[in-house]
Scaffold this motif. Sequence first.
Motif, short mmCIF file in Angstrom:
data_model
loop_
_atom_site.label_atom_id
_atom_site.label_comp_id
_atom_site.label_asym_id
_atom_site.label_seq_id
_atom_site.Cartn_x
_atom_site.Cartn_y
_atom_site.Cartn_z
N CYS A 16 0.84 -1.21 0.00
CA CYS A 16 0.00 0.00 0.00
C CYS A 16 0.87 1.25 0.00
O CYS A 16 0.62 2.20 -0.76
CB CYS A 16 -0.92 -0.02 1.22
SG CYS A 16 -2.04 1.40 1.33
N GLN A 20 1.77 4.45 -2.96
CA GLN A 20 1.61 5.88 -2.70
C GLN A 20 2.89 6.68 -2.97
O GLN A 20 2.82 7.89 -3.16
CB GLN A 20 1.21 6.10 -1.23
CG GLN A 20 -0.03 5.35 -0.78
CD GLN A 20 -1.27 5.75 -1.52
OE1 GLN A 20 -1.52 6.93 -1.73
NE2 GLN A 20 -2.06 4.77 -1.94
N PHE A 62 -5.41 0.78 4.49
CA PHE A 62 -5.10 2.20 4.30
C PHE A 62 -4.79 2.89 5.64
O PHE A 62 -3.72 3.51 5.77
CB PHE A 62 -6.23 2.90 3.54
CG PHE A 62 -6.23 2.54 2.07
CD1 PHE A 62 -5.43 3.24 1.17
CD2 PHE A 62 -7.01 1.50 1.60
CE1 PHE A 62 -5.41 2.90 -0.18
CE2 PHE A 62 -6.99 1.15 0.25
CZ PHE A 62 -6.18 1.85 -0.64
N LEU A 114 1.31 12.14 4.54
CA LEU A 114 0.84 10.88 3.97
C LEU A 114 -0.01 10.11 4.98
O LEU A 114 -1.00 9.47 4.61
CB LEU A 114 2.02 10.04 3.51
CG LEU A 114 1.70 8.67 2.92
CD1 LEU A 114 0.81 8.78 1.68
CD2 LEU A 114 2.99 7.92 2.58
N GLU A 117 -3.45 11.48 4.86
CA GLU A 117 -4.06 11.12 3.58
C GLU A 117 -4.58 9.69 3.61
O GLU A 117 -5.69 9.40 3.14
CB GLU A 117 -3.02 11.28 2.46
CG GLU A 117 -3.54 10.91 1.08
CD GLU A 117 -2.47 11.03 0.00
OE1 GLU A 117 -2.70 10.51 -1.10
OE2 GLU A 117 -1.41 11.64 0.27
N LEU A 118 -3.79 8.78 4.18
CA LEU A 118 -4.18 7.37 4.22
C LEU A 118 -5.27 7.12 5.25
O LEU A 118 -6.16 6.29 5.04
CB LEU A 118 -2.95 6.50 4.51
CG LEU A 118 -1.95 6.43 3.35
CD1 LEU A 118 -0.61 5.87 3.83
CD2 LEU A 118 -2.51 5.58 2.22
N HIS A 121 -8.39 8.14 3.55
CA HIS A 121 -8.46 7.70 2.15
C HIS A 121 -9.85 7.16 1.81
O HIS A 121 -10.43 6.38 2.58
CB HIS A 121 -7.42 6.61 1.90
CG HIS A 121 -7.06 6.45 0.46
ND1 HIS A 121 -7.89 5.82 -0.44
CD2 HIS A 121 -5.96 6.84 -0.24
CE1 HIS A 121 -7.32 5.82 -1.63
NE2 HIS A 121 -6.16 6.44 -1.54
#
Length: 287
Positions: A16, A20, A62, A114, A117-118, A121
């Motif tokens: 994963c 990204q 995620f 990040l 963001e995850l 997600h």
Amino acid sequence: MLQSALAADATAIRSCLEAQITGDLPLHAAMRHALFGGKALRGFLVMETARLHDVNPSRAVFPAAGIEAMHAYSLVHDDLPCMDDDDLRRGQPTVHVKWDEGTAVLVGDALQSLAFELAAHPEGADTSEARAELALTLARAAGKDGMVLGQALDIAAETASDPLTLDQIIALQDGKTGALFGWAACAGAVMARADIAPLAAYAKALGLAFQIQDDVIDETGDAAAVGKAVGKDAAAGKATFVSLLGLEGARRRAAALVDTACDSLSAYGEGADRLRDLARFVISRQS
């Protein structure tokens, strides 16, 4: 059983994260360097508590990847010369050693972004409410009242006139280490919109047991086996669980905390056995 589950989840989380971070600039290479090589225990907690609540692993991966990005950011910044000044992490040169300090700062910044963001997600938790709660609680766990606060207290302790008391160390570690463990352990329940209380209690005991074992390893471990410098706290005269409780006393405290963590899972029956195995693993590890 636990080791195979840890390895399988670590592989899924790595896939994963790799999806990204596809660039070929030094920033991207350094991000990948910072992320990989650990056990992904926090990500495993997300995946396992999601399974406990019948959340699809393809969604849980995620936020699991998100917590690993957040943890990696904290390590990159913690290793900087202005903080712990470490040259080795997970048996490899730290980011500022392999690249430079500026790159390390930016890698940490990018990994933190990040992580959010995850956590939020759209392919993660299947409701907007759950995604919003994951992002909000991650901000709280990582920030001024959580991990960063714990780090600030740790830095302050280095120049304090008196060593920290046991209660002060527990409060420090509850933020520095425990906050992210708590978020990870509750993530599955958050995704399922279920009660987080049993998992929060489990994580509180687990996180403290983890840190006590870290102090034991720092006292007894070998740098080559551990993959980072050991003995730095003792050399600096900092109070630790080992210095305050003694080596055997620290081990007994960690074992008692594991019992508490396991007892917290009684409502889940045998379905939480891997979480119990993880708690026992945390105090048996040597790195």
